[in-house]
Design a protein around this motif. Structure first.
Motif, PDB file in Angstrom:
ATOM      1  N   PHE A   9     -11.868  29.203 -29.078  1.00 45.24           N
ATOM      2  CA  PHE A   9     -12.251  29.682 -27.738  1.00 45.24           C
ATOM      3  C   PHE A   9     -12.434  31.116 -28.290  1.00 45.24           C
ATOM      4  O   PHE A   9     -11.802  32.061 -27.957  1.00 45.24           O
ATOM      5  CB  PHE A   9     -12.346  29.426 -26.238  1.00 45.24           C
ATOM      6  N   ILE A  10     -13.703  31.463 -28.521  1.00 48.72           N
ATOM      7  CA  ILE A  10     -13.513  33.597 -29.173  1.00 48.72           C
ATOM      8  C   ILE A  10     -13.794  33.935 -28.290  1.00 48.72           C
ATOM      9  O   ILE A  10     -14.324  33.956 -27.282  1.00 48.72           O
ATOM     10  CB  ILE A  10     -14.553  33.346 -30.430  1.00 48.72           C
ATOM     11  N   ILE A  97     -13.733  37.570 -15.388  1.00 48.98           N
ATOM     12  CA  ILE A  97     -13.729  37.042 -17.164  1.00 48.98           C
ATOM     13  C   ILE A  97     -11.815  36.125 -17.079  1.00 48.98           C
ATOM     14  O   ILE A  97     -12.091  35.147 -18.229  1.00 48.98           O
ATOM     15  CB  ILE A  97     -13.366  37.660 -17.952  1.00 48.98           C
ATOM     16  N   MET A  98     -10.974  36.852 -16.948  1.00 46.71           N
ATOM     17  CA  MET A  98      -9.844  36.616 -17.039  1.00 46.71           C
ATOM     18  C   MET A  98      -9.393  35.322 -16.969  1.00 46.71           C
ATOM     19  O   MET A  98      -8.867  33.896 -17.275  1.00 46.71           O
ATOM     20  CB  MET A  98      -9.142  37.536 -16.774  1.00 46.71           C
ATOM     21  N   ASN A  99      -9.839  35.374 -15.652  1.00 43.05           N
ATOM     22  CA  ASN A  99      -9.817  33.450 -14.754  1.00 43.05           C
ATOM     23  C   ASN A  99      -9.915  32.455 -15.492  1.00 43.05           C
ATOM     24  O   ASN A  99      -9.868  31.787 -16.128  1.00 43.05           O
ATOM     25  CB  ASN A  99     -10.072  33.735 -13.348  1.00 43.05           C
ATOM     26  N   LEU A 100     -11.479  32.731 -16.499  1.00 43.80           N
ATOM     27  CA  LEU A 100     -12.026  32.113 -17.249  1.00 43.80           C
ATOM     28  C   LEU A 100     -11.170  31.164 -18.660  1.00 43.80           C
ATOM     29  O   LEU A 100     -11.286  30.734 -18.938  1.00 43.80           O
ATOM     30  CB  LEU A 100     -13.302  32.075 -17.034  1.00 43.80           C
ATOM     31  N   VAL A 101     -10.794  32.752 -18.859  1.00 44.85           N
ATOM     32  CA  VAL A 101      -9.990  32.501 -20.163  1.00 44.85           C
ATOM     33  C   VAL A 101      -8.641  31.634 -19.997  1.00 44.85           C
ATOM     34  O   VAL A 101      -8.415  30.722 -20.792  1.00 44.85           O
ATOM     35  CB  VAL A 101      -9.421  33.929 -20.333  1.00 44.85           C
ATOM     36  N   GLU A 102      -8.218  31.896 -18.362  1.00 43.00           N
ATOM     37  CA  GLU A 102      -7.070  30.746 -18.458  1.00 43.00           C
ATOM     38  C   GLU A 102      -7.893  29.753 -18.241  1.00 43.00           C
ATOM     39  O   GLU A 102      -6.697  28.756 -18.235  1.00 43.00           O
ATOM     40  CB  GLU A 102      -6.347  31.580 -17.290  1.00 43.00           C
ATOM     41  N   MET A 103      -8.105  29.218 -17.868  1.00 44.84           N
ATOM     42  CA  MET A 103      -9.372  27.608 -17.199  1.00 44.84           C
ATOM     43  C   MET A 103      -9.004  27.428 -18.949  1.00 44.84           C
ATOM     44  O   MET A 103      -8.969  26.261 -19.085  1.00 44.84           O
ATOM     45  CB  MET A 103     -10.636  27.691 -16.660  1.00 44.84           C
ATOM     46  N   LYS A 104      -9.766  28.436 -19.886  1.00 45.35           N
ATOM     47  CA  LYS A 104     -10.123  27.753 -21.491  1.00 45.35           C
ATOM     48  C   LYS A 104      -9.348  26.834 -21.987  1.00 45.35           C
ATOM     49  O   LYS A 104      -8.689  26.304 -22.665  1.00 45.35           O
ATOM     50  CB  LYS A 104     -10.965  28.149 -22.001  1.00 45.35           C
ATOM     51  N   ARG A 105      -7.526  27.912 -21.560  1.00 40.44           N
ATOM     52  CA  ARG A 105      -6.076  27.723 -21.769  1.00 40.44           C
ATOM     53  C   ARG A 105      -6.349  25.982 -21.801  1.00 40.44           C
ATOM     54  O   ARG A 105      -5.683  25.184 -22.384  1.00 40.44           O
ATOM     55  CB  ARG A 105      -5.362  28.298 -21.836  1.00 40.44           C
ATOM     56  N   ARG A 106      -6.367  26.187 -20.104  1.00 36.22           N
ATOM     57  CA  ARG A 106      -5.563  24.958 -19.698  1.00 36.22           C
ATOM     58  C   ARG A 106      -6.603  23.842 -19.987  1.00 36.22           C
ATOM     59  O   ARG A 106      -5.885  23.083 -20.657  1.00 36.22           O
ATOM     60  CB  ARG A 106      -5.577  25.181 -18.017  1.00 36.22           C
ATOM     61  N   GLU A 107      -7.750  23.917 -20.731  1.00 37.58           N
ATOM     62  CA  GLU A 107      -8.262  22.900 -20.818  1.00 37.58           C
ATOM     63  C   GLU A 107      -8.384  22.515 -22.920  1.00 37.58           C
ATOM     64  O   GLU A 107      -8.968  21.361 -23.138  1.00 37.58           O
ATOM     65  CB  GLU A 107      -9.504  23.226 -21.184  1.00 37.58           C
ATOM     66  N   GLY A 108      -7.600  23.262 -22.483  1.00 37.09           N
ATOM     67  CA  GLY A 108      -6.733  22.802 -24.298  1.00 37.09           C
ATOM     68  C   GLY A 108      -7.517  24.112 -25.633  1.00 37.09           C
ATOM     69  O   GLY A 108      -6.757  23.371 -27.259  1.00 37.09           O
ATOM     70  N   ILE A 176     -16.941  34.260 -25.611  1.00 36.19           N
ATOM     71  CA  ILE A 176     -17.590  34.894 -24.583  1.00 36.19           C
ATOM     72  C   ILE A 176     -17.121  36.262 -24.733  1.00 36.19           C
ATOM     73  O   ILE A 176     -16.194  37.211 -25.904  1.00 36.19           O
ATOM     74  CB  ILE A 176     -16.504  34.397 -22.423  1.00 36.19           C
ATOM     75  N   THR A 177     -18.828  36.357 -24.745  1.00 35.48           N
ATOM     76  CA  THR A 177     -18.744  38.250 -24.722  1.00 35.48           C
ATOM     77  C   THR A 177     -20.037  39.046 -24.583  1.00 35.48           C
ATOM     78  O   THR A 177     -20.480  37.978 -23.604  1.00 35.48           O
ATOM     79  CB  THR A 177     -18.578  38.382 -26.198  1.00 35.48           C
ATOM     80  N   ASP A 178     -19.836  40.548 -24.599  1.00 35.22           N
ATOM     81  CA  ASP A 178     -20.931  41.210 -23.554  1.00 35.22           C
ATOM     82  C   ASP A 178     -21.727  41.969 -24.674  1.00 35.22           C
ATOM     83  O   ASP A 178     -22.758  42.235 -24.627  1.00 35.22           O
ATOM     84  CB  ASP A 178     -20.176  42.041 -22.665  1.00 35.22           C
ATOM     85  N   ASN A 179     -21.833  41.502 -25.928  1.00 38.65           N
ATOM     86  CA  ASN A 179     -21.937  42.305 -27.141  1.00 38.65           C
ATOM     87  C   ASN A 179     -23.365  41.308 -27.510  1.00 38.65           C
ATOM     88  O   ASN A 179     -22.981  40.183 -28.082  1.00 38.65           O
ATOM     89  CB  ASN A 179     -21.233  42.220 -28.175  1.00 38.65           C
ATOM     90  N   PRO A 192     -21.478  28.738 -24.569  1.00 39.45           N
ATOM     91  CA  PRO A 192     -21.591  30.740 -24.783  1.00 39.45           C
ATOM     92  C   PRO A 192     -21.374  31.170 -23.244  1.00 39.45           C
ATOM     93  O   PRO A 192     -22.359  30.454 -22.343  1.00 39.45           O
ATOM     94  CB  PRO A 192     -22.455  30.965 -25.411  1.00 39.45           C
ATOM     95  N   PHE A 193     -20.364  31.954 -23.075  1.00 35.20           N
ATOM     96  CA  PHE A 193     -20.456  32.693 -21.732  1.00 35.20           C
ATOM     97  C   PHE A 193     -20.980  34.332 -22.430  1.00 35.20           C
ATOM     98  O   PHE A 193     -20.255  34.764 -22.748  1.00 35.20           O
ATOM     99  CB  PHE A 193     -18.932  32.337 -21.339  1.00 35.20           C
ATOM    100  N   LEU A 194     -22.235  34.840 -21.073  1.00 40.76           N
ATOM    101  CA  LEU A 194     -22.403  35.891 -21.145  1.00 40.76           C
ATOM    102  C   LEU A 194     -22.189  36.644 -20.323  1.00 40.76           C
ATOM    103  O   LEU A 194     -23.261  36.944 -19.172  1.00 40.76           O
ATOM    104  CB  LEU A 194     -23.813  36.068 -22.340  1.00 40.76           C
ATOM    105  N   VAL A 195     -21.601  37.664 -20.845  1.00 35.57           N
ATOM    106  CA  VAL A 195     -21.146  38.842 -20.037  1.00 35.57           C
ATOM    107  C   VAL A 195     -22.068  39.925 -19.248  1.00 35.57           C
ATOM    108  O   VAL A 195     -22.715  40.594 -20.228  1.00 35.57           O
ATOM    109  CB  VAL A 195     -19.721  39.624 -20.079  1.00 35.57           C
TER     110      VAL A 195
END
Length: 221
Positions: A9-10, A97-108, A176-179, A192-195
């Motif tokens: 997860f980038i 966004i931080m919460n989403l990152v932590e969710m992806k961490r928990r998903e493995g 996950i990116t805004d770029n 993809p998650f787009l900010v």
């Protein structure tokens, strides 16, 4: 490190984890009162910077600001990055966004920071968020560890190539990116998650294929 791209997860840093262009804000945080810095951030120079980037994929503003780091030791810059994180970035955290990152961490997923920001900043974020894997732009140092005010490696518009250099190949599991410059990465990512800031969601449709847009999640901040 597992090199299966689908397990990664980038995560972008600037504008994604934080409401900040961290390289520019880092220089402004420490040197913002300098007349030259004020000129570089002036509207005419920023318009010039944008035109040059569109034509040549170079950022005179970024190049000029990085020169302010010349003569600083690696240790001094690391200390400055820690202070910048505490006093500036923490107040500009995108908490959802931080919460989403932590969710992806928990998903493995294997989390990896991939950002064109300076290595001293990316390393501080990596340490604080306990994400050991990262790719970033790298400052150039003398043999004595003194910054030379330029980059050894620039990740700007080079993310796909640098991931391939460490044998991480598409398809990627998520991003996950805004770029908008990450379009090539996004096209090769399963989820993809787009900010989005303001009305930027509509602009994404011009950067990506219809097939890719259909699998994107848009996150307004």
């Amino acid at each position: 490190m597992d090199k299966d791209g689908q397990k990664f997860f980038i995560i972008d840093i600037c504008g994604t984890l934080f409401k900040s262009n961290t390289t520019l804000d880092f220089i402004k945080f420490f040197w913002g009162d300098y007349i030259l810095v004020k000129f570089l951030f002036s509207l005419p120079f920023r318009i010039f910077n944008r035109l040059v980037y569109r034509l040549c994929r170079l950022e005179p503003l970024r190049i000029s600001l990085i020169r302010f780091l010349k003569g600083k030791s690696r240790e001094e810059l690391q200390s400055m990055a820690a202070r910048f994180y505490e006093e500036f970035l923490l107040n500009r955290t995108n908490k959802n966004i931080m919460n989403l990152v932590e969710m992806k961490r928990r998903e493995g997923f294997q989390l990896i920071l991939v950002s064109a920001t300076l290595d001293i900043i990316a390393e501080e974020v990596s340490s604080r968020m306990k994400i050991p894997f990262l790719l970033s732009s790298a400052l150039k140092y003398s043999p004595e560890g003194i910054c030379m005010g330029k980059l050894q490696q620039d990740l700007l518009a080079q993310k796909c190539e640098k991931l391939a250099d460490i044998s991480i190949f598409p398809p990627y599991g998520g991003i996950i990116t805004d770029n908008y410059s990450d379009a090539s990465l996004i096209e090769q990512t399963k989820e993809p998650f787009l900010v989005c800031y303001g009305a930027s969601e509509g602009r994404w449709a011009k950067q990506l294929s219809n097939k890719t847009i259909e699998r994107c999640h848009f996150l307004k901040v």
